[in-house]
Write an enzyme that holds these catalytic residues in place. Structure first.
Site, PDB file in Angstrom:
ATOM      1  N   CYS A 109     -12.560  -8.850  44.803  1.00 24.92           N
ATOM      2  CA  CYS A 109     -11.314  -9.230  45.459  1.00 24.92           C
ATOM      3  C   CYS A 109     -10.286  -8.094  45.357  1.00 24.92           C
ATOM      4  O   CYS A 109     -10.418  -7.093  46.034  1.00 24.92           O
ATOM      5  CB  CYS A 109     -10.786 -10.550  44.910  1.00 24.92           C
ATOM      6  SG  CYS A 109      -9.552 -11.322  45.985  1.00 24.92           S
ATOM      7  N   HIS A 217     -15.426 -13.884  45.520  1.00 21.34           N
ATOM      8  CA  HIS A 217     -15.418 -14.083  44.070  1.00 21.34           C
ATOM      9  C   HIS A 217     -16.777 -14.577  43.580  1.00 21.34           C
ATOM     10  O   HIS A 217     -16.948 -15.773  43.325  1.00 21.34           O
ATOM     11  CB  HIS A 217     -14.324 -15.076  43.675  1.00 21.34           C
ATOM     12  CG  HIS A 217     -12.948 -14.513  43.687  1.00 21.34           C
ATOM     13  ND1 HIS A 217     -12.360 -13.920  42.586  1.00 21.34           N
ATOM     14  CD2 HIS A 217     -12.034 -14.420  44.679  1.00 21.34           C
ATOM     15  CE1 HIS A 217     -11.146 -13.505  42.896  1.00 21.34           C
ATOM     16  NE2 HIS A 217     -10.918 -13.799  44.161  1.00 21.34           N
ATOM     17  N   GLU A 219     -18.018 -14.341  40.702  1.00 20.34           N
ATOM     18  CA  GLU A 219     -17.931 -14.892  39.344  1.00 20.34           C
ATOM     19  C   GLU A 219     -17.675 -16.388  39.349  1.00 20.34           C
ATOM     20  O   GLU A 219     -17.939 -17.070  38.355  1.00 20.34           O
ATOM     21  CB  GLU A 219     -16.847 -14.149  38.536  1.00 20.34           C
ATOM     22  CG  GLU A 219     -15.429 -14.621  38.734  1.00 20.34           C
ATOM     23  CD  GLU A 219     -14.799 -14.192  40.056  1.00 20.34           C
ATOM     24  OE1 GLU A 219     -13.653 -14.602  40.323  1.00 20.34           O
ATOM     25  OE2 GLU A 219     -15.443 -13.436  40.814  1.00 20.34           O
TER      26      GLU A 219
END
Length: 241
Positions: A109, A217, A219
């Site tokens: 990001c 994202h 994660e």
């Protein structure tokens, strides 16, 4: 090489510059991939920073606040969000040093935006206000309202890129989206994924084995999405050398 490669993580700084922090999902994703994450202090400079980076096996540039347009020669627009000069300056040095050393790096990001800004590129300060497609249409929604573990739109992957290899040759990925800035020009990096509206969603360095930035994202999706987990696994694999 250690059994668990040391992965530096560049985190967020609050508006008063009194707290330095990282969301746990970044660290959990690195650990799940077999790496040992460490949070990097933005107060490091000069020889201290170079010595620290020399000891790292890999790097994650995490998400967070906006990147200052001063870094790519623009004046701020009204829709620009909170920026932090300390973090900006630190990550510009960090990205350039990582590229110089060939350190395996994954930008996420804000991280992909920092990579572009540090290596000669530029950003859209605010997609809804500035960006239009080739047909003059506004962009799709790049800030989803559903939880982060769910995808909100697709991206098209450029064949033959590192991202394509990490994604097992997939032409389309389903990704989440929480941003209003994006890469406008990639500088010395090359584009490796686009959103349906043409917004740049991923860039990589052709001359380095693993130097990749993604606008989404992973994660927040790695527990349930194989291709999201593969980004962190690829980073740790490259860090092992």
């Amino acid at each position: 090489m250690a059994a668990y490669p040391l992965i530096g993580v560049s985190g967020s700084i609050d508006a008063e510059e009194t707290r330095h922090f990282i969301l746990r999902d970044y660290l959990r994703a690195v650990i799940a991939a077999g790496g040992a994450p460490v949070l990097l202090s933005p107060d490091m400079e000069g020889g201290l920073m170079e010595d620290c980076v020399a000891r790292l096996d890999g790097l994650v540039l995490a998400g967070g606040n906006d990147v200052s347009p001063a870094l790519f020669g623009e004046q701020p627009i009204e829709a620009l969000g909170e920026v932090n000069p300390l973090r900006d300056a630190f990550e510009m040095r960090l990205v350039r040093l990582a590229a110089q050393r060939g350190l395996p790096t994954l930008g996420i990001c804000r991280g992909v935006q920092a990579m572009a800004a540090a290596l000669g590129g530029s950003l859209w300060q605010d997609l809804p206000g500035q960006y239009r497609t080739a047909y003059g249409e506004p962009p799709i929604a790049h800030r989803q309202t559903s939880p982060g573990q769910y995808a909100s739109h697709t991206v098209s992957v450029v064949p033959g890129t590192l991202l394509a290899r990490l994604s097992d040759g997939a032409e389309t990925l389903h990704v989440n989206s929480f941003h209003h800035q994006a890469v406008k020009a990639p500088g010395s990096l090359r584009v490796c994924a686009l959103a349906p509206d043409g917004v740049i969603e991923a860039v990589e360095h052709e001359a380095l084995p693993f130097f990749l930035g993604v606008q989404w994202h992973p994660e927040r999706m790695f527990r349930r999405d194989r291709q999201a987990a593969a980004l962190f696994e690829g980073l740790v694999r490259a860090a092992r050398g």
